[in-house]
Motif scaffolding. Structure first.
Motif, mmCIF file in Angstrom:
data_model
loop_
_atom_site.group_PDB
_atom_site.id
_atom_site.type_symbol
_atom_site.label_atom_id
_atom_site.label_comp_id
_atom_site.label_asym_id
_atom_site.label_seq_id
_atom_site.Cartn_x
_atom_site.Cartn_y
_atom_site.Cartn_z
ATOM 1 N N ARG A 1 -10.282 -0.894 -1.309
ATOM 2 C CA ARG A 1 -8.908 -1.003 -1.786
ATOM 3 C C ARG A 1 -8.477 -2.472 -1.821
ATOM 4 O O ARG A 1 -7.857 -2.917 -2.778
ATOM 5 C CB ARG A 1 -7.977 -0.213 -0.864
ATOM 6 N N GLU B 1 -2.974 5.094 -6.984
ATOM 7 C CA GLU B 1 -4.281 5.724 -6.827
ATOM 8 C C GLU B 1 -4.237 7.197 -7.210
ATOM 9 O O GLU B 1 -5.161 7.700 -7.852
ATOM 10 C CB GLU B 1 -4.765 5.559 -5.387
ATOM 11 N N ARG C 1 -13.881 4.486 -6.609
ATOM 12 C CA ARG C 1 -13.219 4.388 -5.302
ATOM 13 C C ARG C 1 -14.239 4.405 -4.163
ATOM 14 O O ARG C 1 -14.062 3.729 -3.147
ATOM 15 C CB ARG C 1 -12.244 5.555 -5.189
ATOM 16 N N THR D 1 0.841 -1.206 0.000
ATOM 17 C CA THR D 1 0.000 0.000 0.000
ATOM 18 C C THR D 1 0.872 1.249 0.000
ATOM 19 O O THR D 1 0.647 2.168 -0.791
ATOM 20 C CB THR D 1 -0.947 0.000 1.213
#
Length: 151
Positions: free
Chosen positions: A149, A129, A144, A121
């Protein structure tokens, strides 16, 4: 191409998956802990992870966009595997890692799975992102808002 650019090109998520898996293999060798049905569950998780990664990569190829980190996306993919997770390939990586740890009797190394997810991440997903958001604006914001996620 300088050495920094070359390192950037080979420093990709599968390399980190291999590093985390190697650490887990080491845990299993030093402190083996087998769980009931661990091997069977592990094989199932590896199969699910590989299927998820393959399906997501195929969707991206069919939409003529990249699945290589740090490359500009050409299309926003939101259906199929991407309706389950905004990051189905990374999610597949996490399933594969968890499965390998179970197969290798490395139950004490299962903490590596969330550690891998946090690392990925921070190292890749946040930047991806931002890039996708810059390219696809409101469409990405809507996607989103409706899709997690990870899972």
């Amino acid at each position: 191409m300088g050495w920094k650019e070359m390192l950037r090109e080979i420093e990709i998520p599968p390399l980190w998956l291999a590093i985390f898996a190697l650490a887990g293999w080491g845990v299993g060798r030093v402190l083996p802990v087998a769980l009931p049905f661990g091997r069977e569950l592990g094989l199932g998780l590896v199969a699910i992870g590989l299927a998820l990664m393959g399906a997501a990569a195929l969707q991206m190829v069919l939409r003529h966009t990249t699945f290589i980190p740090r490359r500009d996306p050409q299309a926003l993919v939101t259906s199929g595997a991407f309706a389950l997770s905004r990051n189905p390939i990374y999610l597949g990586d996490a399933f594969v890692l968890a499965g390998l740890l179970l197969i290798w009797q490395a139950a004490l190394g299962l903490w590596l799975v969330p550690a891998f997810m946090v690392f990925i991440t921070r190292r890749y997903i946040r930047a991806e992102e931002a890039m996708i958001g810059a390219h696809f604006g409101p469409a990405y914001a809507a996607y989103r808002a409706r899709t997690r996620r990870w899972l």
